[in-house]
Design a protein around this motif. Structure first.
Motif: not given
Length: 214
Positions: A126-130, A182-185, A206-207
């Motif tokens: 998990x990570x916060x979304x930029x 971000x999601x692409x990364x 977050x993602x």
């Protein structure tokens, strides 16, 4: 204010974390029987968990605490360059919560992802979304989009920061070691994973990159 928003047991942030924990146990229904390595986490997170794995191995760069529960193991180590005695082991699940944005740039994130892929067939990262409008570590609107000097000023003075900086130099270190992605990364680092968005008011907050066993 920060405690009421994100830190207290009955805060909005705590409710979001509880929901995420439910997602984890729903996604991995055998979690209670699994061996889990937690990259960058803490043992007390699992002490509070509704569903606790059979064995949890926490790897972190923070100082090691004293006594551990019998189901826990703790090592001082860099998740981007794991010691051999950890790297050669295998687990049922790799878990990581809000760590990949702190490891120190793209090359280190690649190495972090390699550790995740090597240690187990399954993972939950998990990570916060930029591009969520509130920077989560400082609870500051749009802070992540500011120049470094202004982010440092916010980090030094903003009253809702996670870890208040004692001086400007420390504030800059905190800023430079926090790089939201971000999601692409996320898809680049975890190309065979499902990317699950966590939303608030329709916006991605977050993602989670997760992969089931097998």
């Amino acid at each position: 204010m920060r405690r009421r928003l994100v830190d207290s047991p009955d805060s909005w942030g705590a409710r979001r974390r509880a929901r995420r924990a439910l997602w984890l146990s729903d996604t991995f229904p055998d979690l209670a029987q699994m061996s889990v390595i937690d990259l960058g986490g803490r043992v007390d997170t699992w002490e509070r968990a509704t569903v606790r794995p059979k064995h949890v191995h926490v790897v972190n760069l923070e100082p090691l605490p004293g006594e551990l529960p019998e189901w826990a193991e703790l090592d001082y180590g860099d998740a981007c360059a794991l010691p051999e005695h950890i790297a050669k082991r295998r687990y049922d699940l790799v878990f990581s919560n809000s760590v990949i944005e702190h490891v120190g740039g793209h090359e280190r994130r690649v190495r972090f992802a390699e550790s995740v892929h090597t240690l187990a067939d399954a993972h939950w990262v998990q990570t916060p979304y930029r591009f969520f409008p509130i920077e989560p570590h400082w609870v500051a609107p749009g802070m992540q989009f500011l120049p470094t000097s202004l982010r440092t000023s916010v980090a030094h003075r903003w009253p809702l920061s996670h870890t208040p900086a004692k001086d400007r130099a420390t504030a800059m270190q905190n800023v430079l070691w926090t790089e939201l992605i971000d999601k692409t990364q996320m898809r680049h680092y975890f190309p065979r994973s499902t990317i699950r968005p966590e939303r608030f008011l329709g916006l991605i907050k977050s993602m989670i990159a997760y992969k089931l066993p097998g």
